[in-house]
Design a protein around this motif. Structure first.
Motif, PDB file in Angstrom:
ATOM      1  N   ASP A  40       0.598  -1.284   0.156  1.00 44.28           N
ATOM      2  CA  ASP A  40       0.342  -0.146  -0.252  1.00 44.28           C
ATOM      3  C   ASP A  40       0.856   1.429   0.026  1.00 44.28           C
ATOM      4  OD1 ASP A  40      -2.409   0.901  -0.204  1.00 44.28           O
ATOM      5  OD2 ASP A  40      -2.297   1.345   2.231  1.00 44.28           O
ATOM      6  N   SER A  53       5.518   4.162   1.479  1.00 38.02           N
ATOM      7  CA  SER A  53       5.300   3.027   1.092  1.00 38.02           C
ATOM      8  C   SER A  53       5.755   1.872   1.597  1.00 38.02           C
ATOM      9  CB  SER A  53       5.670   2.731  -0.538  1.00 38.02           C
ATOM     10  OG  SER A  53       5.824   3.694  -1.411  1.00 38.02           O
ATOM     11  N   THR A  76      -0.032   9.344  -5.321  1.00 40.25           N
ATOM     12  CA  THR A  76      -0.485   7.562  -5.058  1.00 40.25           C
ATOM     13  C   THR A  76       0.648   7.060  -5.691  1.00 40.25           C
ATOM     14  OG1 THR A  76      -2.404   8.999  -4.357  1.00 40.25           O
ATOM     15  CG2 THR A  76      -2.338   6.889  -4.752  1.00 40.25           C
ATOM     16  N   GLU A  80       2.363   3.448  -5.188  1.00 43.17           N
ATOM     17  CA  GLU A  80       1.563   2.398  -4.611  1.00 43.17           C
ATOM     18  C   GLU A  80       2.740   1.142  -5.680  1.00 43.17           C
ATOM     19  OE1 GLU A  80      -0.768   0.830  -3.449  1.00 43.17           O
ATOM     20  OE2 GLU A  80      -1.893   2.611  -2.641  1.00 43.17           O
ATOM     21  N   THR A 104      -2.876  -4.982  -4.000  1.00 40.86           N
ATOM     22  CA  THR A 104      -3.101  -4.285  -3.927  1.00 40.86           C
ATOM     23  C   THR A 104      -3.789  -3.951  -4.299  1.00 40.86           C
ATOM     24  OG1 THR A 104      -1.941  -2.516  -5.059  1.00 40.86           O
ATOM     25  CG2 THR A 104      -2.028  -4.333  -6.469  1.00 40.86           C
ATOM     26  N   SER A 106      -4.409  -0.605  -6.203  1.00 38.19           N
ATOM     27  CA  SER A 106      -3.943   0.154  -7.017  1.00 38.19           C
ATOM     28  C   SER A 106      -3.610  -1.536  -8.616  1.00 38.19           C
ATOM     29  CB  SER A 106      -2.924   0.569  -6.699  1.00 38.19           C
ATOM     30  OG  SER A 106      -2.476   1.993  -8.242  1.00 38.19           O
ATOM     31  N   SER A 109      -0.674   0.625 -11.248  1.00 40.00           N
ATOM     32  CA  SER A 109       0.519   0.414 -10.766  1.00 40.00           C
ATOM     33  C   SER A 109       1.118  -0.967 -11.146  1.00 40.00           C
ATOM     34  CB  SER A 109       0.720   1.000  -9.103  1.00 40.00           C
ATOM     35  OG  SER A 109       0.618   2.213  -9.238  1.00 40.00           O
ATOM     36  N   SER A 151      -8.877  -0.882  -1.014  1.00 45.96           N
ATOM     37  CA  SER A 151      -8.709  -0.366   0.654  1.00 45.96           C
ATOM     38  C   SER A 151      -9.571   0.318   1.345  1.00 45.96           C
ATOM     39  CB  SER A 151      -7.836   0.840   0.135  1.00 45.96           C
ATOM     40  OG  SER A 151      -7.043   2.048   1.413  1.00 45.96           O
TER      41      SER A 151
END
Length: 322
Positions: A40, A53, A76, A80, A104, A106, A109, A151
């Protein structure tokens, strides 16, 4: 998901955490061939703090590694990506496994993590590709899966990573702070937007005939570059509709008041019989038009344009566009 290389095309899996049944997840945790990596990134709203991170590596129920660190002034997605890069390198180095599952919130990412092309976090992606390439070549059974976890769920080990990273608060000090390309680009864009909003308050810049509208929260509608700006996005990016709404808002529509103002040899009156065809008359009083309440919002103007396809357009074109 494998990084691209000449001898083997990228392959991989994308799953959503809610689809992993609790019993299935317990089986995964007891499988010693699988390493679980929760990642995260956190970017505080205040510019006084740096982004952070975090990565947590599990094998079974045994926590192999837990690390968090500042990432500087980055976006962000950058934070990530930094976390994913760290997690993959730690899992390959410490876990001694054949399958790495990265949790994750994201997925953008995650895809960038195995994309060696040019982008803001290319250095992190190259390090991930290098590590994975060596890992894949050592054993053909090795694979990596990125699992999407919203999240807001605060789900299991990902919830632990989220709590862990958000607890880290490091102020921006006097030392040089790392900046990503995307962060610098975003900072410049917001600076330009602030300047644009400030200039827009000046009637001599905006135009004395500019139609003042409001946002849903009551604040004056301001220009923006996001998603084409508030004006264009409201009309669904329709060129036809925007070609009419633009002169309506700026006060340069081919109507009677405009003709009189610039001494153009065209009729000043309205087709309904009114002596002057002004914007206010067309929007509120014209008997030939669909009536709407006071147009405080762009949605009101959009509704009016929908029911009056020739309003504020040139008469010679049946569609209302000159």
């Amino acid at each position: 998901m494998r990084p691209a290389r000449a001898s083997r095309p990228p392959v991989g899996e994308v799953r959503k955490a809610p689809l992993i049944h609790r019993a299935a997840f317990r089986c995964i945790r007891f499988n010693w061939f699988i390493a679980l990596a929760a990642t995260d990134g956190s970017v505080p709203q205040s510019n006084q703090y740096q982004a952070a991170s975090a990565a947590i590596i599990y094998k079974g129920h045994h926590k192999l590694e837990r690390t968090r660190y500042v990432s500087g002034r980055v976006t962000t997605p950058d934070a990530e990506l930094n976390a994913i890069s760290c997690a993959v390198r730690l899992a390959v180095k410490r876990a001694n496994c054949q399958h790495i599952m990265v949790f994750t919130d994201s997925m953008g990412s995650a895809h960038r993590a195995v994309d060696p092309g040019v982008h803001s976090g290319q250095a992190f992606s190259l390090s991930v590709c290098r590590v994975l390439q060596e890992w894949f070549e050592a054993d053909d059974l090795c694979r990596i899966t990125f699992v999407y976890v919203p999240s807001a769920l605060r789900w299991d080990i990902h919830g632990e990573a989220h709590k862990y990273v958000t607890e880290l608060k490091v102020r921006v000090g006097r030392r040089k702070t790392d900046n990503s390309i995307d962060a610098l680009r975003s900072r410049v864009a917001h600076s330009v937007l602030d300047s644009w909003n400030s200039t827009f308050q000046d009637p001599t810049y905006r135009g004395s005939e500019f139609l003042e509208l409001q946002q849903p929260d009551g604040r004056p509608l301001q220009p923006s570059y996001l998603n084409g700006g508030p004006w264009l996005s409201t009309f669904g990016h329709s060129i036809t509709e925007f070609a009419r709404v633009c002169p309506c808002i700026t006060g340069h529509a081919p109507i009677g008041a405009y003709y009189r103002r610039f001494k153009i040899n065209e009729p000043h009156g309205c087709t309904c019989g009114a002596a002057l065809q002004s914007r206010q008359h067309i929007l509120f009083r014209c008997r030939d038009r669909y009536s709407v309440h006071y147009p405080r919002f762009l949605g009101d103007i959009a509704s009016f344009m929908k029911y009056n396809p020739t309003a504020f357009g040139f008469n010679r074109d049946p569609s209302g566009v000159g």
